[in-house]
Design a protein around this motif. Structure first.
Motif, PDB file in Angstrom:
ATOM      1  N   GLY A   8       0.406  -1.314  -0.028  1.00  0.00           N
ATOM      2  CA  GLY A   8      -0.020   0.155  -0.010  1.00  0.00           C
ATOM      3  C   GLY A   8       0.203   1.309  -0.156  1.00  0.00           C
ATOM      4  N   VAL A   9       0.124   2.453   0.030  1.00  0.00           N
ATOM      5  CA  VAL A   9       0.918   3.886  -0.210  1.00  0.00           C
ATOM      6  C   VAL A   9       0.685   4.452   1.014  1.00  0.00           C
ATOM      7  CG1 VAL A   9       0.927   5.626  -1.305  1.00  0.00           C
ATOM      8  CG2 VAL A   9       0.404   3.500  -2.407  1.00  0.00           C
ATOM      9  N   LEU A  10       1.968   5.178   1.696  1.00  0.00           N
ATOM     10  CA  LEU A  10       2.013   5.376   2.700  1.00  0.00           C
ATOM     11  C   LEU A  10       0.429   7.100   2.531  1.00  0.00           C
ATOM     12  CD1 LEU A  10       5.431   5.827   4.153  1.00  0.00           C
ATOM     13  CD2 LEU A  10       3.428   4.739   5.623  1.00  0.00           C
ATOM     14  N   ALA A  11      -0.158   6.958   3.815  1.00  0.00           N
ATOM     15  CA  ALA A  11      -0.838   8.076   3.620  1.00  0.00           C
ATOM     16  C   ALA A  11      -1.462   8.431   4.638  1.00  0.00           C
ATOM     17  CB  ALA A  11      -3.010   7.034   2.506  1.00  0.00           C
ATOM     18  N   LEU A  12      -3.154   9.510   4.552  1.00  0.00           N
ATOM     19  CA  LEU A  12      -2.842  10.192   5.760  1.00  0.00           C
ATOM     20  C   LEU A  12      -3.247   9.692   7.208  1.00  0.00           C
ATOM     21  CD1 LEU A  12      -3.899  13.534   4.147  1.00  0.00           C
ATOM     22  CD2 LEU A  12      -1.088  13.212   5.078  1.00  0.00           C
ATOM     23  N   VAL A  13      -2.608   8.602   7.522  1.00  0.00           N
ATOM     24  CA  VAL A  13      -2.866   7.644   8.354  1.00  0.00           C
ATOM     25  C   VAL A  13      -2.030   7.568   9.672  1.00  0.00           C
ATOM     26  CG1 VAL A  13      -4.843   6.173   6.905  1.00  0.00           C
ATOM     27  CG2 VAL A  13      -2.603   5.486   7.173  1.00  0.00           C
ATOM     28  N   LEU A  14      -2.538   6.676  10.582  1.00  0.00           N
ATOM     29  CA  LEU A  14      -1.732   5.818  12.172  1.00  0.00           C
ATOM     30  C   LEU A  14      -1.257   4.502  11.475  1.00  0.00           C
ATOM     31  CD1 LEU A  14      -3.153   6.776  15.541  1.00  0.00           C
ATOM     32  CD2 LEU A  14      -1.039   7.981  14.437  1.00  0.00           C
ATOM     33  N   TRP A 197      -5.499  12.453  16.466  1.00  0.00           N
ATOM     34  CA  TRP A 197      -4.974  13.638  15.825  1.00  0.00           C
ATOM     35  C   TRP A 197      -5.314  14.760  15.034  1.00  0.00           C
ATOM     36  CZ3 TRP A 197       0.378  13.850  17.230  1.00  0.00           C
ATOM     37  CH2 TRP A 197       1.128  12.561  17.422  1.00  0.00           C
ATOM     38  N   VAL A 198      -5.686  15.889  15.368  1.00  0.00           N
ATOM     39  CA  VAL A 198      -5.601  17.390  14.762  1.00  0.00           C
ATOM     40  C   VAL A 198      -4.559  18.028  13.985  1.00  0.00           C
ATOM     41  CG1 VAL A 198      -8.406  16.561  15.320  1.00  0.00           C
ATOM     42  CG2 VAL A 198      -6.386  18.142  16.653  1.00  0.00           C
ATOM     43  N   VAL A 199      -4.983  18.738  13.186  1.00  0.00           N
ATOM     44  CA  VAL A 199      -4.096  19.585  12.924  1.00  0.00           C
ATOM     45  C   VAL A 199      -4.823  21.099  12.263  1.00  0.00           C
ATOM     46  CG1 VAL A 199      -2.714  20.495  10.460  1.00  0.00           C
ATOM     47  CG2 VAL A 199      -2.730  17.897  11.035  1.00  0.00           C
ATOM     48  N   ALA A 200      -4.207  22.132  12.783  1.00  0.00           N
ATOM     49  CA  ALA A 200      -4.767  23.395  13.211  1.00  0.00           C
ATOM     50  C   ALA A 200      -4.089  24.048  12.163  1.00  0.00           C
ATOM     51  CB  ALA A 200      -4.740  23.767  14.630  1.00  0.00           C
ATOM     52  N   ILE A 201      -4.583  24.691  11.086  1.00  0.00           N
ATOM     53  CA  ILE A 201      -3.603  25.781  10.336  1.00  0.00           C
ATOM     54  C   ILE A 201      -4.304  27.431  10.123  1.00  0.00           C
ATOM     55  CG2 ILE A 201      -3.786  26.269   8.080  1.00  0.00           C
ATOM     56  CD1 ILE A 201      -3.866  23.571   7.238  1.00  0.00           C
ATOM     57  N   LEU A 247     -10.066  23.316  12.350  1.00  0.00           N
ATOM     58  CA  LEU A 247      -9.486  22.156  12.779  1.00  0.00           C
ATOM     59  C   LEU A 247      -9.519  20.796  11.876  1.00  0.00           C
ATOM     60  CD1 LEU A 247      -7.652  21.785  15.385  1.00  0.00           C
ATOM     61  CD2 LEU A 247     -10.112  20.692  16.462  1.00  0.00           C
ATOM     62  N   PHE A 248      -8.606  19.991  11.638  1.00  0.00           N
ATOM     63  CA  PHE A 248      -8.944  19.087  10.628  1.00  0.00           C
ATOM     64  C   PHE A 248      -8.785  17.552  11.300  1.00  0.00           C
ATOM     65  CE2 PHE A 248      -7.458  22.457   7.138  1.00  0.00           C
ATOM     66  CZ  PHE A 248      -8.559  22.604   6.772  1.00  0.00           C
ATOM     67  N   ASN A 249      -9.196  16.724  10.418  1.00  0.00           N
ATOM     68  CA  ASN A 249      -8.883  15.523  11.111  1.00  0.00           C
ATOM     69  C   ASN A 249      -7.980  14.971  10.275  1.00  0.00           C
ATOM     70  OD1 ASN A 249     -10.467  14.792   9.259  1.00  0.00           O
ATOM     71  ND2 ASN A 249     -12.314  14.023   9.975  1.00  0.00           N
ATOM     72  N   LEU A 250      -7.444  13.473   9.962  1.00  0.00           N
ATOM     73  CA  LEU A 250      -6.142  13.337   9.146  1.00  0.00           C
ATOM     74  C   LEU A 250      -7.197  13.156   7.545  1.00  0.00           C
ATOM     75  CD1 LEU A 250      -4.224  10.988  11.366  1.00  0.00           C
ATOM     76  CD2 LEU A 250      -3.732  13.484  10.722  1.00  0.00           C
ATOM     77  N   GLN A 251      -8.572  13.020   7.414  1.00  0.00           N
ATOM     78  CA  GLN A 251      -9.481  12.662   6.245  1.00  0.00           C
ATOM     79  C   GLN A 251      -9.394  14.054   5.761  1.00  0.00           C
ATOM     80  OE1 GLN A 251     -10.582  11.327   8.762  1.00  0.00           O
ATOM     81  NE2 GLN A 251      -9.160   9.472   8.452  1.00  0.00           N
ATOM     82  N   GLY A 252      -8.894  14.903   6.568  1.00  0.00           N
ATOM     83  CA  GLY A 252      -9.113  16.871   5.790  1.00  0.00           C
ATOM     84  C   GLY A 252     -10.187  17.358   5.876  1.00  0.00           C
ATOM     85  N   GLU A 253     -11.207  16.861   6.604  1.00  0.00           N
ATOM     86  CA  GLU A 253     -12.407  17.366   6.993  1.00  0.00           C
ATOM     87  C   GLU A 253     -12.411  18.489   8.017  1.00  0.00           C
ATOM     88  OE1 GLU A 253     -14.976  13.253   6.256  1.00  0.00           O
ATOM     89  OE2 GLU A 253     -13.859  14.087   8.159  1.00  0.00           O
ATOM     90  N   VAL A 254     -13.646  19.741   8.377  1.00  0.00           N
ATOM     91  CA  VAL A 254     -12.759  20.086   9.221  1.00  0.00           C
ATOM     92  C   VAL A 254     -13.934  19.859  10.275  1.00  0.00           C
ATOM     93  CG1 VAL A 254     -13.507  23.109  10.052  1.00  0.00           C
ATOM     94  CG2 VAL A 254     -12.401  22.234   7.823  1.00  0.00           C
ATOM     95  N   VAL A 255     -12.738  19.693  11.680  1.00  0.00           N
ATOM     96  CA  VAL A 255     -14.350  18.666  12.549  1.00  0.00           C
ATOM     97  C   VAL A 255     -14.416  20.033  13.440  1.00  0.00           C
ATOM     98  CG1 VAL A 255     -13.349  16.561  12.032  1.00  0.00           C
ATOM     99  CG2 VAL A 255     -11.700  18.209  13.905  1.00  0.00           C
ATOM    100  N   GLY A 256     -13.836  21.069  13.814  1.00  0.00           N
ATOM    101  CA  GLY A 256     -13.698  22.408  14.523  1.00  0.00           C
ATOM    102  C   GLY A 256     -13.413  23.649  13.643  1.00  0.00           C
TER     103      GLY A 256
END
Length: 502
Positions: A8-14, A197-201, A247-256
Motif C-alpha cells: 500500500g501507499v503511505l497516506a494520512l493514517v496512523l 490527531w488533529v491539524v490546525a491551520i 481544525l482538521f482530522n486526518l481525512q482532511g475534514e474540518v472538525v472544528g
C-alpha cells in the motif's frame, strides 16, 4: 525469517507495524512463580496496549490538499472611539473573568485604547464554491470592511451574511467574481475520539498559513462562555490570529473552528465542533441569524444523592427546578422535580445537554421527552416555542446606515484641484485631488496617498472629483480600475483600484 515488506501507499493514517524487520523472536516465558497457583481466584486480566511502534506518517500531503482553502480574514473597524462589543458573549475584555482566563483569540481589536481606526487579523476557510467562508463572530464583529486573503495571493472583499454570537460562528460571502475556489468539507466531530490527531491551520500573530499538529484532548467542554458550550479541546498549538481557522482530522475534514485559548495554560485551546456548525449553517446563510427552540424551564444536573432521594434508577439527566407560566413546558404539563432523561430519543446527561438539544430544534416542532416523575417513567410531548433573546443580542445589533458614496467606500476623500496648489506642487490644473486615504482600505492597497491627482480612470479623463466618483459608481462591483495618477513634481504613474462591491 526475512522481514516482510509493507504493502500500500503511505497516506494520512496512523500506521501500525505489520511486520518487524530482521529476525522475529518469540517472547521470553514468564519467570517461574515461587508460590503455588491459587485455585480460589481467576487470573488477573492483562492490559494489552496497541502496538504504537510506528509513528504518524507526515501530514504534508494533508496540509498541501487543504491549505489553499484556508484564508486570512482582514477586518477593519472605522469607529473612532472605544467599543465594548456588547453583543458578544465574551464581554468587553473576553471571557477571562468567567472561565479561568480563557480568551477568544484573533480578536480584530487588540488595543482598546487606540482612538483611531483599528484593524485586525483572523482566519477562516471556504466551505462552498459559491464563496461562503466560515470564521468566528468575534473576528468580524463590528468591522466595517472585510477582506479575505488566499495563500496563492488572491484577495477578495467579503461581507457578513450571518452571525451567531452565542456559539461564536460567522458566515461571510465573498464579493465580486467567484471562480475556481478551493473548498474543504465539514466533517463529523461526534466521531472524534479523545487522542485522535488533529491539524490546525491559520495565521497566528500574522504568520500566514501556519500549521500545527496535536490531538483531541477532551470533548464537550463547558467553558462558561455561553449557554450552548460544547467545545472540543486540543493541544494543537493555536494562538492569537488562529481565531476562526479550521481544525482538521486526518481525512482532511474540518472538525472544528478554533475559537478560544486558556490564558493561564499552555497547549489548551478550544474549537466549536463541526457537527454544531453544520446544523447552524443553513439558517445563518439564509436568515442571517439563528432561531432556536425553547421549553421554558429552569434545570440543574442530577447528583447520585439527588437521584437516590428522588427514587429514580438513573444518575444522569436534567432536573426541572422551575416551570414558567405560559411556556411550552407548562402547556405540556411538565412540573418541578421532573427528571428529563431523554429528548427526541437521545439520552440527556445534564441540564446543559438539554438546553443544547432543545435549542437545535425548530420552533413549532414536537419534542418527545422521557421523564421520571415521582419515581415512575413517563412520556411527555412538548411543542417547542421560540427561544427569547435572553442575552439581548438582537436588540444590540448595529443599525444599518445609508450606503456611503462609492469613493468613500474604497477609502478615498477627494476634492477638485486648486490652481495655486497645482503651481506650487507642479501638478495638473484639472483632476481629482486625493486629500485623504483610509488606512487598510482598497485605496491604500492600491498605493494611493494624499497629494496625488487622478487624471484618468478606465481610459476616461478625470477633470474634477465628481468625474472619479462617477466612474467608481458606474464600475462593475469588484472591478479593477486602471487609474492614471499625477505625482507632485510632475511624474505620472499607474494604479489599479478595486471598485466597491455592491
Amino acid at each position: 525469517m526475512k522481514g516482510c515488506r509493507s504493502t500500500g501507499v503511505l497516506a494520512l493514517v496512523l500506521m501500525l507495524s505489520a511486520c518487524r524487520r530482521g529476525q522475529e523472536e518469540a517472547p521470553a516465558p514468564p519467570p517461574a512463580s515461587t508460590e503455588s497457583p491459587s485455585t480460589d481466584s481467576a487470573p488477573a486480566k492483562r492490559v494489552m496496549p496497541p502496538d504504537m511502534n510506528a509513528a504518524l506518517a507526515s501530514v504534508a500531503p494533508l496540509v498541501a490538499s487543504v491549505q489553499p482553502a484556508v484564508v486570512k480574514v482582514e477586518v477593519r473597524d472605522a469607529a473612532p472611539t472605544r467599543r465594548s462589543r456588547p453583543d458578544s458573549p465574551w464581554g468587553e475584555e473576553g471571557p477571562g473573568g468567567t472561565f479561568g482566563g480563557a480568551l477568544p483569540f484573533g480578536s480584530p481589536f487588540e488595543d482598546p485604547r487606540d482612538e483611531g481606526p483599528r484593524q485586525g487579523l483572523g482566519s477562516g476557510f471556504v466551505v462552498d464554491a459559491r464563496g461562503l467562508v466560515l470564521t468566528n463572530n468575534h473576528v468580524v464583529q463590528g468591522g466595517t470592511s472585510i477582506q479575505v486573503h488566499f495563500s496563492d495571493g488572491r484577495q477578495q472583499d467579503a461581507k457578513v451574511v450571518g452571525t451567531d454570537p452565542l456559539t461564536d460562528v460567522a458566515v461571510l460571502q465573498l464579493q465580486g467574481k467567484v471562480e475556481e475556489l478551493p473548498v474543504v468539507k465539514l466533517g463529523d466531530s461526534d466521531a472524534l475520539r479523545v487522542g485522535d490527531w488533529v491539524v490546525a491551520i491559520g495565521n497566528p500573530f500574522g504568520l500566514d498559513s501556519s500549521v500545527s499538529l496535536g490531538i483531541v484532548s477532551a470533548k464537550a467542554r463547558d467553558i462558561q462562555a455561553g449557554p450552548f458550550d460544547d467545545f472540543l479541546q486540543t493541544d494543537a498549538a493555536i494562538n492569537p490570529g488562529n481565531s476562526g481557522g479550521p481544525l482538521f482530522n486526518l481525512q482532511g475534514e474540518v472538525v472544528g473552528i478554533n475559537t478560544a485559548i486558556a490564558g493561564q495554560g499552555s497547549g489548551i485551546g478550544f474549537a466549536v465542533p463541526s457537527t454544531l456548525v453544520k446544523q447552524l449553517l443553513p439558517q445563518l446563510e439564509k436568515e442571517g441569524t439563528v432561531t432556536r427552540g425553547w421549553l421554558g424551564v429552569a434545570v440543574q444536573d442530577v447528583t447520585p444523592d439527588l437521584g437516590t432521594a428522588l427514587g429514580v434508577p438513573v444518575r444522569d439527566g436534567a432536573l426541572v427546578t422551575d416551570v414558567s407560566q405560559g411556556t411550552p413546558a407548562a402547556e405540556a404539563g411538565l412540573r418541578p422535580d421532573d427528571l428529563i432523561v431523554e429528548a427526541g430519543g437521545r439520552p440527556i446527561a445534564s441540564g446543559r445537554a438539554l438546553t443544547r438539544t432543545v435549542a437545535l430544534k425548530a420552533p413549532g416542532s414536537t419534542l418527545p421527552l422521557t421523564v421520571y416523575r415521582e419515581g415512575k417513567k413517563t412520556e411527555v410531548n412538548v411543542t417547542l416555542g421560540t427561544r427569547p433573546d435572553l442575552e439581548g443580542v438582537a436588540a444590540r445589533r448595529p443599525v444599518e446606515e445609508p450606503e456611503a458614496p462609492a469613493h468613500q467606500r474604497v477609502g478615498l476623500t477627494l476634492s477638485d484641484m486648486d490652481p495655486r496648489l497645482a503651481r506650487a506642487q507642479e501638478l495638473p490644473r484639472a483632476g481629482a485631488l486625493v486629500t485623504d486615504v483610509v488606512p487598510g482600505s482598497s485605496a491604500e492597497r492600491a498605493g494611493l496617498v494624499p497629494g496625488m491627482v487622478v487624471v484618468e480612470a478606465s481610459g476616461r479623463p478625470v477633470r474634477r472629483a465628481s468625474d472619479l466618483a462617477q466612474a467608481l459608481r458606474e464600475a462593475e462591483p469588484g472591478e479593477s480600475m486602471l487609474l492614471r495618477v499625477a505625482m507632485p513634481g510632475g511624474d505620472r504613474v499607474l494604479r489599479a483600484l478595486k471598485a466597491p462591491e455592491s
